[in-house]
Each structure stands twice: as C-alpha cells, then as structure tokens.
Write a protein that holds these residues in place. Structure first.
Motif, PDB file in Angstrom:
ATOM      1  N   LEU A   1      34.141 -19.556 -27.830  1.00 58.17           N
ATOM      2  CA  LEU A   1      32.691 -19.727 -27.971  1.00 58.17           C
ATOM      3  C   LEU A   1      31.912 -18.441 -27.776  1.00 58.17           C
ATOM      4  CD1 LEU A   1      32.444 -23.037 -25.942  1.00 58.17           C
ATOM      5  CD2 LEU A   1      31.852 -22.822 -28.364  1.00 58.17           C
ATOM      6  N   SER A   2      32.542 -17.387 -27.301  1.00 56.13           N
ATOM      7  CA  SER A   2      31.813 -16.194 -26.827  1.00 56.13           C
ATOM      8  C   SER A   2      32.314 -14.914 -27.470  1.00 56.13           C
ATOM      9  CB  SER A   2      31.971 -16.087 -25.299  1.00 56.13           C
ATOM     10  OG  SER A   2      33.351 -16.105 -24.957  1.00 56.13           O
ATOM     11  N   GLN A   3      31.418 -13.921 -27.516  1.00 52.70           N
ATOM     12  CA  GLN A   3      31.792 -12.596 -28.024  1.00 52.70           C
ATOM     13  C   GLN A   3      31.104 -11.547 -27.164  1.00 52.70           C
ATOM     14  OE1 GLN A   3      33.732 -10.053 -29.327  1.00 52.70           O
ATOM     15  NE2 GLN A   3      33.922 -11.441 -31.079  1.00 52.70           N
ATOM     16  N   GLN A   4      31.878 -10.624 -26.600  1.00 49.72           N
ATOM     17  CA  GLN A   4      31.312  -9.635 -25.720  1.00 49.72           C
ATOM     18  C   GLN A   4      30.670  -8.480 -26.486  1.00 49.72           C
ATOM     19  OE1 GLN A   4      34.618 -10.206 -26.011  1.00 49.72           O
ATOM     20  NE2 GLN A   4      35.637  -8.262 -26.381  1.00 49.72           N
ATOM     21  N   GLU A   5      29.601  -7.934 -25.907  1.00 48.52           N
ATOM     22  CA  GLU A   5      29.011  -6.679 -26.391  1.00 48.52           C
ATOM     23  C   GLU A   5      29.186  -5.641 -25.295  1.00 48.52           C
ATOM     24  OE1 GLU A   5      24.800  -4.634 -27.833  1.00 48.52           O
ATOM     25  OE2 GLU A   5      24.870  -6.791 -27.477  1.00 48.52           O
ATOM     26  N   PRO A   6      29.932  -4.574 -25.567  1.00 43.59           N
ATOM     27  CA  PRO A   6      30.155  -3.559 -24.530  1.00 43.59           C
ATOM     28  C   PRO A   6      28.900  -2.738 -24.271  1.00 43.59           C
ATOM     29  CG  PRO A   6      31.078  -2.839 -26.619  1.00 43.59           C
ATOM     30  CD  PRO A   6      30.607  -4.255 -26.828  1.00 43.59           C
ATOM     31  N   VAL A   7      28.901  -2.029 -23.161  1.00 47.94           N
ATOM     32  CA  VAL A   7      27.768  -1.156 -22.840  1.00 47.94           C
ATOM     33  C   VAL A   7      27.751   0.012 -23.810  1.00 47.94           C
ATOM     34  CG1 VAL A   7      27.714  -1.797 -20.423  1.00 47.94           C
ATOM     35  CG2 VAL A   7      29.154   0.116 -21.132  1.00 47.94           C
TER      36      VAL A   7
END
Length: 357
Positions: free
Chosen positions: A351-357
């Motif tokens: 359900l999720s997708q990370q966005e890095p810094v």
C-alpha cells in the motif's frame, strides 16, 4: 502539467545510473511515505468497510515519524479519509492530501520509484514505470499509471520513463548496488513479453542504479502479482535479509520457499560476500471464500525509526514481531492487524511507497 526536461526518453539520453542516480534502500532516511486512499470495492469485495480502522492506524503510525502524502479522487474522499484518521488520533499536521485520482490503493506498484544523487543540482528524481495491474488482471488502471507523473510535477523533479512494465513490490535493494527480485514475476510474459531476462536486467541496472541482480524463483500461494519479492525476502540492512519459510511440509508454500532459501545461500552481494539470512515464519493458511490469501509477515514497511508489520491473529504473530524487532534494533516495531486488509491480496508494504530525503 509541468514536467522536467528529463521526462521524455529518447535515443542516446543518459540513464539515471549514468547520471549518478540510484534507488535508496527502504531503510534509508525518508522525507515521506506516499499512499493512495482505498476506495475500490472490488479489491475487498464485501469487506472494504472493514479495512479503514487498520489503514487509519497505519497512517497514524507513519505520521508520528514522517510526512504522509495521500492520493485522493476529490474533496468527498478527502473528507471520508480525514474522518477515519481523526477517529484514531492521527497527527493531521503531518498528512497531505493530493487530488491525484487512482483506480486502486496499491501505491507500492503504481507509485514512483524515487531516486537520489546528492552530487546533482537536482538531487532527487523519479522513475515512472509503466503499470498494467499485474499483467492486465484488474482493468482499468489508466489513472494509476499516471500517478508518478502527478508526483513528479508536484515535486518539480526529473521523471525518467523507461517505457516498460515494472512494479515497486517486485524489487528490493540494499542501497549498495544489489537488487533482489523473482523470475516468476519479472520474466512473466504478461509484463514485458518482448524482453529477455538479460534485457530486463539492463533496465534494472540503468533505472535503479544497481549492478548486481539476484534472482529468486516462485512466490507464495494466492499472490496475484505473480511472485512479488516483498512477500518473500526483504533487506534489513546492507548485507542481511529476512526471508519467509514454511515449516509444514504439506503446505503448498513449503517447496517454493525452501527453494528460495537455498538460492539465497548461494547468491552473493555486490562485494562478493554471502548474505546474512534470518528466517521468518509464515502464518497459518488464511482461507476466505475458498481462496488462499497471500498473508506474509515479510510485507512489513520500514519508516523512519519504525517498522510496521502485518499481523493475522495467528499463533506466529508474536514470534514474527520478535524476529523482525531483533533485525531492527534501532527502530520501534509494531504490529497492526491485517486480517481484513489481506482480503485485498496485499498489506502495508503493497500500500505504501517511500520518498527518500
């Protein structure tokens, strides 16, 4: 819609890897998590109303440690979502809604793959892979296929378009040049029938910024993605994976998971070292309407200072949480009930997708 000059693929254009971009590991620091609010009743037939408490608690947990960006269709969906988030005490100051309509909720697969290059004038970019709902299984998917373009425009960052089908749940990286995937999914003719395995590897190298591709075999029973890696084997640091095993020899998952574990012992990292392998149990079979559901503790999501693990009201829940906690000593590990969510054939990582810094 405004898009960056890198958004169009053309002959001779430099690849992300050539430009110094790479896809960070999920355990690297995040700026945010991206989600698409669930609304497709056909994904949870007869049960969609039951999933919102667990989903809202997932958002609450994430909002305590990082920004959460949620794609919604309109103001009505935003209001509906807000009501559920307020009901569990979510910090709404950390939640941002976007009028980016979707067909379904599986942002891991239709969302962008964020890339970073700290030495670039544009230190963040993304890849917009083509998305066809796991081999055309669940049309329509036209709105989902546009989500990376919307997010690239919102962030005003470069958007690379390789022009082939790829899903975020089908790959796993260690952030040092190694990518883990499965032949069952990426070599399935319902994705990119015109590509050979070696050609697929070249796309993975060029657009995820890796040089070492490790292949496992089949996925678990009930997995309609044709064997996504995020139900099987996950990197917890640069050289260690958690991998699911089935101890019941009569279970249909016993043989493919045993074969994958054997492969993991033979495979080597980008530096030539063996993987450190931690085994994770499977929950007992979950059957709903005569259908085996793809319940797996490997479908956890790694956020800043946090790991969210799906639980299934199973005897192995606590054991799985203890094993995952031992693999992430610097992070809080929590379980959230996923018994209703898994009727949609996915859980928190899907359900999720990370966005890095």
């Amino acid at each position: 819609m405004k898009t960056n000059s890198l958004s169009q693929k053309s002959e001779g254009q430099a690849t992300p890897k050539e430009l110094g971009y790479a896809f960070p590991a999920e355990f690297a620091p995040h700026q945010a998590t991206w989600l698409s609010w669930p609304h497709k009743e056909a994904s949870w037939p007869g049960k969609i109303h039951t999933i919102f408490p667990a989903y809202a608690n997932f958002v609450k947990a994430l909002a305590a440690v990082e920004e959460v960006h949620i794609n919604v269709a309109d103001q009505q969906m935003k209001s509906f979502a807000t009501k559920h988030l307020e009901a569990v005490g979510t910090d709404l100051l950390k939640v941002f809604f976007h009028d980016f309509p979707t067909n379904d909720a599986w942002c891991r697969d239709h969302g962008p793959a964020f890339l970073t290059n700290p030495r670039s004038d544009q230190p963040k970019a993304l890849v917009k892979w083509n998305y066809n709902a796991w081999g055309g299984k669940y049309p329509p998917f036209d709105l989902d296929n546009q989500i990376p373009h919307h997010i690239a425009a919102y962030r005003n960052i470069p958007c690379f378009t390789p022009g082939i089908v790829m899903e975020g749940g089908s790959i796993e990286v260690n952030g040092k040049g190694t990518l883990l995937t499965t032949e069952a999914c990426l070599c399935n003719p319902n994705r990119n029938p015109h590509l050979t395995k070696s050609q697929i590897e070249k796309y993975l190298e060029d657009y995820y910024g890796v040089e070492n591709i490790l292949w496992l075999g089949d996925g678990i029973e009930g997995d309609d993605t044709d064997g996504h890696i995020d139900d099987l084997t996950r990197f917890v640091n640069e050289d260690t994976v958690l991998t699911v095993v089935e101890h019941n020899k009569k279970d249909v998952n016993y043989k493919p998971l045993k074969e994958n574990t054997k492969l993991l012992h033979k495979l080597r990292l980008e530096n030539g070292k063996q993987l450190s392998i931690i085994e994770l149990p499977m929950p007992a079979p979950i059957i709903f309407e005569d259908m085996r559901l793809p319940a797996s503790y490997a479908n956890f999501y790694i956020a800043n200072d946090l790991v969210v693990v799906p639980t299934f009201r199973d005897d192995n829940d606590e054991k799985a949480l203890e094993i995952i906690a031992s693999a992430f000593p610097e992070r809080k590990v929590i379980g959230i009930d996923s018994l209703d969510l898994i009727w949609g054939l996915g859980s928190f990582h899907c359900l999720s997708q990370q966005e890095p810094v």
